[in-house]
Enzyme design. Structure first.
Site, mmCIF file in Angstrom:
data_model
loop_
_atom_site.group_PDB
_atom_site.id
_atom_site.type_symbol
_atom_site.label_atom_id
_atom_site.label_comp_id
_atom_site.label_asym_id
_atom_site.label_seq_id
_atom_site.Cartn_x
_atom_site.Cartn_y
_atom_site.Cartn_z
ATOM 1 N N GLY B 231 2.846 1.612 9.785
ATOM 2 C CA GLY B 231 4.438 1.876 9.867
ATOM 3 C C GLY B 231 4.311 1.389 8.402
ATOM 4 N N PHE B 232 4.592 0.745 8.068
ATOM 5 C CA PHE B 232 3.822 0.366 6.430
ATOM 6 C C PHE B 232 5.719 0.060 6.283
ATOM 7 C CE2 PHE B 232 0.696 2.944 6.708
ATOM 8 C CZ PHE B 232 0.024 2.848 6.415
ATOM 9 N N GLY B 459 -1.414 -2.570 12.877
ATOM 10 C CA GLY B 459 -2.924 -1.863 12.415
ATOM 11 C C GLY B 459 -3.156 -2.882 11.371
ATOM 12 N N ILE B 621 -7.022 -18.223 6.266
ATOM 13 C CA ILE B 621 -7.139 -17.363 6.862
ATOM 14 C C ILE B 621 -7.448 -17.173 8.118
ATOM 15 C CG2 ILE B 621 -8.580 -15.142 6.664
ATOM 16 C CD1 ILE B 621 -6.440 -15.666 4.005
ATOM 17 N N PRO B 624 -11.173 -12.729 8.490
ATOM 18 C CA PRO B 624 -11.527 -12.277 8.144
ATOM 19 C C PRO B 624 -11.572 -11.335 7.588
ATOM 20 C CG PRO B 624 -12.711 -14.349 8.423
ATOM 21 C CD PRO B 624 -11.580 -14.334 9.338
ATOM 22 N N LYS B 693 -0.095 -18.100 4.828
ATOM 23 C CA LYS B 693 1.515 -17.112 4.677
ATOM 24 C C LYS B 693 0.927 -15.853 4.882
ATOM 25 C CE LYS B 693 0.530 -19.309 0.286
ATOM 26 N NZ LYS B 693 0.871 -19.824 -1.371
ATOM 27 N N GLY B 694 0.844 -15.231 5.413
ATOM 28 C CA GLY B 694 1.292 -13.548 5.569
ATOM 29 C C GLY B 694 0.222 -13.088 4.232
ATOM 30 N N GLY B 696 0.313 -9.611 4.687
ATOM 31 C CA GLY B 696 0.062 -7.620 5.125
ATOM 32 C C GLY B 696 1.837 -7.289 3.645
ATOM 33 N N GLU B 697 2.262 -7.841 2.629
ATOM 34 C CA GLU B 697 3.110 -7.470 1.647
ATOM 35 C C GLU B 697 2.914 -8.082 0.388
ATOM 36 O OE1 GLU B 697 5.217 -5.841 3.210
ATOM 37 O OE2 GLU B 697 6.224 -6.532 5.015
#
Lengths: 326, 730
Positions: B231-232, B459, B621, B624, B693-694, B696-697
């Site tokens: 998606g992104f 994903g 995490i 991993p 803390k996320g 993906g971005e």
């Protein structure tokens, strides 16, 4: 995609008969089917020629190399005779497309493939090649990948094939079979420059079938190779490319075969570069001087001005890679 | 911290849905077999601005199988109730409601047919005539809107007196998300109820969109999306084709399948907008920043104003007393952009991190040392302390692992044959967001659990990471826990975006599973037939489905025994996470330092990335293996952004000329070298109860400037426009 009928030719004679009736030949289908999906191509009848006996690679009595029209790109690239006699052909093929496409696409289809010009492939854009007289959207449009050589006011699209550049360099002949029998055409005469009829791309008569591409016997030893310059490292068409074959004996270049890709409306033979090389001893300065002639006659467009210089450097680099710097 | 043993969390596990995906059994939107389905294909506008004057549908309707040609000429008036999207002023495109053409490729009709082939062919036969106007699609020179502004201190004064002053403009082209899976929708009406199978990053968002467009109660719309093939950000709103599918289904009384083509993805979904980012900076001779100005221009459509968080990094990444910013959208005859991986931040950090590299070179200081000299002690935009900010450690670990200090600092000093070799680095930041979320948890008497939330897995591995959290919290083996997502009937989840899914949904899952485990423990210790009867509940843990007293493993029983004896078929509970209300007490961000080595064939203009390292301060995490999948994927995206990706518009008519994957280049395997990711130990409970803390971005932020800086180091040439291609380097 427009509706069409599909037949499979059992032998050459029935293929030719179907071709005479206006059928379009299809083998690997890697270009034609794409273009049919975009409705750029709208054949009424497809004639599948995959079963015809045109899949051999042979050395001719006169020492030429004959590659059957239905030999797959991957098969041709891996063939021991091709690899040893003409590395430039193997390299050009292996730098083309993707593994999946090379497994499907044939040599005959490869040289028949149509341009990647995005305006040609967009049926809502003006394109003289697709629709004669409609104009050329690329001329004043986005033309970064377009041709700087062999262009006309009606068309600036490149011929996208890599192996055709190698064939052009090696002065191959295209063997054709038509209702009136066999004939062969010099590669330089087979693919047509656009002129005022960019819709005519090959010197084919109605229903004629490509049976083979033949590389003539060339003086040995012959060193050859292909360099492809592109934005990413695989699965992309050339910004510029160079096919070079050199016959060097006693330290002197006796024969030079050079052509460029990504820059011409057809694979672009470079006779001025060849002439500059013949009779000379390989040296760094020779490569530079010879390559200076590579872009003779170039007519760059707004977004592809860089190709003029890049072409010279590509040819220079490949002369050095093949000929060495001794 | 959970008293439970952590065996699944932190373990390098493969995706729980991996087998389904590689064996082709995972059903993506278009894959669902719906009885009686027919097919719709969209006809796109071939002008960039103007009016439709006629639509000739006769040839299309004459084709066997064609059922209907929908357009503004025959479409019903749709409700389009007010439904403002976050960060988006203006009014969304109304599908088939009038004759206006706002951009090239806008849907102007749709052909519905019994087969896909008939619909495709029919779409090609629809003849649309237009009254075309000249569109304006080139941001250069186009007037902008009133800017958003930010200022602290007095930048004019500070710049006037700064011993070192620099001024640069950076340019970033439009990028398209181009996920592998094309956007697609299946719509089916059952009376007044609508069910939609959609490629979306937010089933609730698509549900809301459909409800407001059709004027229905949200409960009457169900959206299903169990698998999303990338998606992104492209799946973050309900696009026109979703409405068209539902409209066509209602009109024909048949379920309708509609997939965008790859080409239509370029104008049927959003994009990362074109930017011009002007920087002026002032520093002392030792590289200590005194002021920075940011003059930002970004394209948007004329009907909506798209804003993203492009201003944030300039306010808080480095310490300086004087900052001023203007962020101006430039309305053009284009469709509306949408968030794309690292939205805003990746853009801002390309400009800021390139500028920092230029400053380092100008004042003759190592780029890492320059950043250390400008490292803030607190968030200077808010005055808040950082919850966690380990950027110094990112630099230190990165420099050591990458071998940074072995580089010759001078540009164009290292050569390998025809290749010039260079290294570069950049910092990156992204906000550590989290949103309200819920998850239901059910433990069956057979010792298996079902956890559900209306989230998405485009994903990153949501299926897997949530299963890991649930397995440990419940004390079950991974294989005993099933996590389901992607259905609007499930408990609420926020958009699958902002790298907040794990923080938000994960915290809800943790909460629900903790509650359920405690419920089971309470049942046991109060049950006089249980071996745990009378035990202190706080001393009971669960492992592999067995409850026992910590330190005395023989005293215990299984969930199965406990539930069966109590004649219970299941235990159920609802977990939730609620974002703290009121002002934040901390500045919450995730950080990265990215390092790149490139080789540049300066004669031929070729740039090849040789190796990359990302070091991340991303909190805890959970998974991993999947973190690596994120980080490496983000680097690949950044390589594309730096060297390849560029959506090209022909400004004569607004046409996108490279709307396919042969001409819009993304990296292929051959372009991807040795990539490595390192995660600093972390656990940030100010962000969320599970300490993440996320990731993906942030993984795409800093990549493009690290590569651009490496290109400068290799060649001595500063290219201030992406992508960096041959013509700029010759």
């Amino acid at each position: 995609m427009h509706p069409f009928s599909f037949t499979k030719a059992a032998d050459t004679r029935s293929a030719l008969a179907a071709g005479q009736r206006g059928g379009r030949y299809i083998a690997g289908g890697t270009t034609l089917v794409d273009l049919m999906r975009e409705t750029v191509e709208r054949p009424e009848t497809l004639v599948d020629i995959s079963d015809l006996p045109l899949r051999d690679v042979t050395v001719t009595e006169r020492g030429g190399l004959r590659i059957g029209a239905l030999v797959r790109m991957a098969e041709a690239a891996a063939h021991p005779k091709v690899r040893t006699l003409h590395p430039v052909i193997s390299q050009a093929l292996e730098l083309s497309a993707s593994a999946q496409l090379r497994n499907m696409a044939t040599i005959g289809g490869n040289i028949m493939q149509r341009t990647r010009c995005t305006y040609f492939r967009d049926v809502t854009a003006a394109c003289n090649k697709r629709e004669p007289g409609s104009g050329c959207a690329a001329l004043e449009g986005f033309n970064r990948t377009h041709a700087i050589l062999g262009t006309s006011d009606d068309c600036v699209a490149t011929h996208p094939s890599d192996v055709a550049v190698a064939f052009a360099a090696l002065e191959a002949r295209v063997h054709l079979l038509g209702p009136d029998g066999e004939r062969s055409v010099a590669f330089a005469d087979f693919l047509l420059r656009p002129g005022s009829t960019p819709n005519r791309e090959q010197a084919l008569r109605k229903g004629e079938l490509i049976t083979a591409v033949e590389i003539p016997a060339l003086a040995r030893p012959l060193k050859s190779g292909y360099l492809k310059v592109r934005d990413r490292q695989s699965y992309e068409f050339a910004l510029t490319s160079a096919a070079v074959a050199l016959h060097i004996r006693a330290g002197v270049i006796r024969e030079a075969k050079v052509a460029a890709g990504g820059v011409g409306t057809v694979p672009w033979k470079l006779p001025a570069v060849e002439r500059h090389l013949i009779g000379e001893r390989p040296s760094k300065s020779l490569w530079t001087q010879a390559a200076e002639r590579a872009a003779d006659g170039a007519r760059p467009l707004e977004h592809n001005r860089f190709k003029t210089e890049l072409l010279k450097r590509t040819v220079e680099r490949q002369l050095r890679i093949v000929g060495g710097t001794a | 911290m959970s008293p439970q043993p952590q065996t699944a969390v932190g373990a390098p596990l493969s995706r729980v849905d991996g087998r389904l995906k590689v064996t082709g059994q995972a059903k993506y939107a278009i894959d669902h077999d719906i009885a009686g389905v027919v097919h719709a294909v969209i006809v796109d506008s071939s002008i960039g601005r103007g009016r439709i004057t006629g639509i000739d549908t006769r040839a299309a309707l004459a084709q066997p199988g064609v059922l209907k040609v929908l357009s503004h000429l025959n479409a019903p008036v749709l409700a389009y109730l007010p439904n403002p999207l976050a960060g988006m002023a203006g009014e969304r495109l109304h599908v088939f409601q009038d004759d206006k053409v706002h951009f090239h490729g806008q849907p102007v009709a749709a052909v519905v047919a019994t087969t896909l082939e008939a619909a495709q062919h029919g779409a090609g036969l629809v003849k649309v005539t237009y009254e075309a106007e000249q569109p304006s699609t080139d941001m250069a020179g186009a007037p902008g809107d009133e800017p958003l502004k930010y200022a602290r201190g007095d930048t004019d004064k500070a710049l006037a007196s700064a011993p070192v002053r620099m001024e640069m403009t950076y340019r970033l082209p439009r990028n398209n998300h181009n996920p592998m899976e094309p956007h697609a929708t299946i719509a089916r009406w059952d009376g007044e109820k609508l069910t939609v199978w959609d490629k979306t990053q937010w089933v609730v968002g698509t549900q809301t969109e459909l409800a407001t467009v059709f004027g229905m109660a949200p409960e009457s719309v169900r959206v299903i999306s169990p698998f999303v093939g990338g998606g992104f950000g492209s799946g973050l709103r309900g696009w026109p084709h979703v409405i068209i599918a539902a409209l066509a289904a209602r009109d024909t009384g048949r379920p309708v399948k509609l997939s965008l083509t790859r080409k239509q993805m370029f104008f049927g979904t959003g994009f990362r907008p074109t930017y011009e980012y002007g920087v002026r900076l002032g520093s002392d001779r030792r590289g200590r920043l005194t002021a920075m100005t940011h003059d930002i221009r970004a394209e948007t459509s004329r009907y909506e104003t798209f804003l993203e968080y492009t201003m944030v990094p300039g306010q808080m990444l480095y310490s300086m007393p004087n900052v001023s910013q203007e962020y101006r959208t430039v309305p053009l005859d284009v469709h509306t952009p949408l968030f794309m991986r690292g939205p805003g931040y990746a853009t801002a950090c390309y400009a800021i991190e390139s500028a920092m590299d230029e400053l380092a070179h100008k004042v003759g200081i190592d780029p890492i040392e320059l950043r250390l000299r400008n490292e803030p002690e607190e968030d200077e935009s808010s005055g808040l302390p950082f919850s966690t900010r380990k950027l110094r450690e990112c630099y230190a670990v990165g420099a050591r692992e990458f071998g940074w200090h072995r580089r010759n600092p001078g540009p164009r000093t290292t050569r390998d044959g025809d290749w010039l070799i260079g290294t570069g680095m950049a910092a990156g930041v992204y906000d550590a967001g989290r949103q309200d979320a819920q998850a239901s948890v059910r433990l069956d008497a057979d010792g298996t659990a079902l956890v559900q939330s209306a989230t998405t897995d485009m994903g990153p591995g949501t299926y897997t990471s949530q299963t890991q959290l649930a397995a440990d919290a419940l004390g079950l083996r991974m294989g005993k826990v099933t996590f389901r997502l992607g259905d609007s009937l499930m408990p609420y989840a926020p958009p699958h975006a902002g790298a907040w899914t794990l923080a938000s949904v994960g915290s809800a899952v943790q909460d629900g599973c903790d509650k359920l485990r405690k419920q089971a423990i309470k049942l046991a210790v109060e049950d006089d037939k249980s071996p745990l009867h009378g035990a202190d509940p706080d001393t009971v843990v669960v492992s592999a489905g067995r409850l026992y007293v910590k330190g005395n493993p023989s005293r215990g029983e299984t969930y199965r025994q406990l539930l069966t004896r109590n004649n219970l078929t299941r235990l159920e509970t609802m977990g939730s996470f609620t974002r703290p209300t009121g002002p934040e007490r901390h500045s919450l961000f995730t950080y990265t330092a990215v390092f790149a080595e490139v080789a540049v064939d300066a004669r031929l203009g070729l740039v090849r990335v040789r190796r990359m390292l990302g070091v991340y301060d991303a909190g805890r995490i959970i998974s991993p293996e999947l973190a690596d999948s994120q980080a490496l994927g983000g680097m690949v995206g950044g390589i594309g952004q730096a060297l390849l990706e560029h959506t090209v518009i022909d400004h004569r008519d607004g046409r996108i000329v490279n709307a396919d994957l042969a001409n819009y280049l993304v990296p292929v395997n051959a372009d991807i070298p040795d990539l490595k990711a390192i995660y600093l130990d972390g656990d940030d409970r100010e962000v969320d109860p599970i300490g993440v803390k996320g990731l993906g971005e942030i993984v795409q932020v800093g990549v493009a400037p690290a590569i651009a800086n490496a290109v400068f180091h290799a060649t001595g040439r500063r290219i201030r426009e992406l992508p960096i291609t041959a013509e700029a380097l010759l």
